[in-house]
Design an enzyme around this catalytic site. Sequence first.
Site, PDB file in Angstrom:
ATOM      1  N   GLY A  20       0.795  -1.222   0.000  1.00 37.93           N
ATOM      2  CA  GLY A  20       0.000   0.000   0.000  1.00 37.93           C
ATOM      3  C   GLY A  20       0.828   1.273   0.000  1.00 37.93           C
ATOM      4  N   GLU A  89       8.233   4.725  -6.419  1.00 40.51           N
ATOM      5  CA  GLU A  89       9.184   3.733  -6.926  1.00 40.51           C
ATOM      6  C   GLU A  89      10.630   4.239  -6.834  1.00 40.51           C
ATOM      7  OE1 GLU A  89       8.148   0.804  -7.494  1.00 40.51           O
ATOM      8  OE2 GLU A  89       6.053   0.958  -8.102  1.00 40.51           O
TER       9      GLU A  89
HETATM   10  P1  ADP Z   1       2.366  -0.923  -3.392  1.00 36.77           P
HETATM   11  O1  ADP Z   1       2.527   0.447  -4.012  1.00 36.77           O
HETATM   12  O2  ADP Z   1       2.966  -1.007  -2.017  1.00 36.77           O
HETATM   13  O3  ADP Z   1       2.856  -2.044  -4.274  1.00 36.77           O
HETATM   14  P2  ADP Z   1      -0.460  -0.448  -3.818  1.00 36.77           P
HETATM   15  O4  ADP Z   1      -0.758   0.807  -3.060  1.00 36.77           O
HETATM   16  O5  ADP Z   1      -0.297  -0.309  -5.297  1.00 36.77           O
HETATM   17  O6  ADP Z   1       0.800  -1.180  -3.167  1.00 36.77           O
HETATM   18  O7  ADP Z   1      -1.597  -1.532  -3.571  1.00 36.77           O
HETATM   19  C1  ADP Z   1      -2.033  -1.926  -2.289  1.00 36.77           C
HETATM   20  C2  ADP Z   1      -3.300  -2.757  -2.478  1.00 36.77           C
HETATM   21  O8  ADP Z   1      -2.971  -4.021  -3.046  1.00 36.77           O
HETATM   22  C3  ADP Z   1      -4.043  -3.139  -1.212  1.00 36.77           C
HETATM   23  O9  ADP Z   1      -4.868  -2.113  -0.728  1.00 36.77           O
HETATM   24  C4  ADP Z   1      -4.862  -4.336  -1.677  1.00 36.77           C
HETATM   25  O10 ADP Z   1      -6.069  -3.892  -2.262  1.00 36.77           O
HETATM   26  C5  ADP Z   1      -4.035  -4.942  -2.794  1.00 36.77           C
HETATM   27  N1  ADP Z   1      -3.404  -6.227  -2.482  1.00 36.77           N
HETATM   28  C6  ADP Z   1      -3.208  -7.247  -3.360  1.00 36.77           C
HETATM   29  N2  ADP Z   1      -2.557  -8.279  -2.783  1.00 36.77           N
HETATM   30  C7  ADP Z   1      -2.304  -7.926  -1.503  1.00 36.77           C
HETATM   31  C8  ADP Z   1      -1.637  -8.570  -0.384  1.00 36.77           C
HETATM   32  N3  ADP Z   1      -1.092  -9.796  -0.477  1.00 36.77           N
HETATM   33  N4  ADP Z   1      -1.562  -7.883   0.781  1.00 36.77           N
HETATM   34  C9  ADP Z   1      -2.110  -6.660   0.878  1.00 36.77           C
HETATM   35  N5  ADP Z   1      -2.749  -6.004  -0.120  1.00 36.77           N
HETATM   36  C10 ADP Z   1      -2.849  -6.622  -1.306  1.00 36.77           C
HETATM   37 MG    MG Z   2       3.444   1.187  -5.664  1.00 38.58          MG
END
Ligand code: ADP
Ligand code: MG
Length: 196
Positions: A20, A89
């Site tokens: 997130g 990122e």
């Molecule tokens: P990040 O930028 O850290 O990769 P994002 O903000 O793009 O994360 O996405 C977070 C969202 O991903 C969560 O709110 C949820 O809806 C979704 N999600 C998918 N798989 C998972 C997981 N294994 N644990 C937590 N959230 C997940």
């Molecule tokens: Mg991200």
Amino acid sequence: MIHRTLHGFVEVVCGSMFSGKTEELLRRIKRAQIARQKVQVFKPVIDNRYSVDHVQSHDANRVASRPVEKARDILKFVDDNTRVVGIDEAQFFDDTVVDVAQKLAYRGIRVIVAGLDMDFRGQPFGPMPKLLAIAEEVTKLSAVCVICGNPASRSQKIAGATGTDASRIVVGAREMYEARCRFCHEPDLSGQSQEG
Ligand code: ADP
Ligand code: MG
Ligand code: ZN
């Protein structure tokens, strides 16, 4: 010369994939916009998985962002009246991004940096350790471990489309990774185990 009346500082939002980070970055950006502060968001040009000119989280929240080749470019594009700079990122930039964040903060800008703290092997990722060290505020988010349901701190590479490729996290291929906790994460198997 230190400008004691200015309030620039660096915030870092880190964690594994799916923790997130982008959601949290967008939440902070939106609140700054509600406060009518001019905001600019940047990301490395390598992150083109959804859109070249937006930062987008999994729930399709998005904010306009400018892709830049090098961290140094951010300094060229920040306008004089900008109060908040978001960088998503950040792990894909080199260490120059640390200097850039510092310069912006000394200019009085609130800098919100989001990035992966670890690569899929569980090793510190690029400039993130240094960013964490110089930040005034650090938020470490966790995802949910897809194996056991506990908080996940690590990104497991589950399919090796690039085989022996040593590249750390292949952007544009989120389906190749899943969130796992320390005990379910298998750093040594990353990229080899479940191929084919
Ligand atoms: P990040 O930028 O850290 O990769 P994002 O903000 O793009 O994360 O996405 C977070 C969202 O991903 C969560 O709110 C949820 O809806 C979704 N999600 C998918 N798989 C998972 C997981 N294994 N644990 C937590 N959230 C997940
Ligand atoms: Mg991200
Ligand atoms: Zn687990």
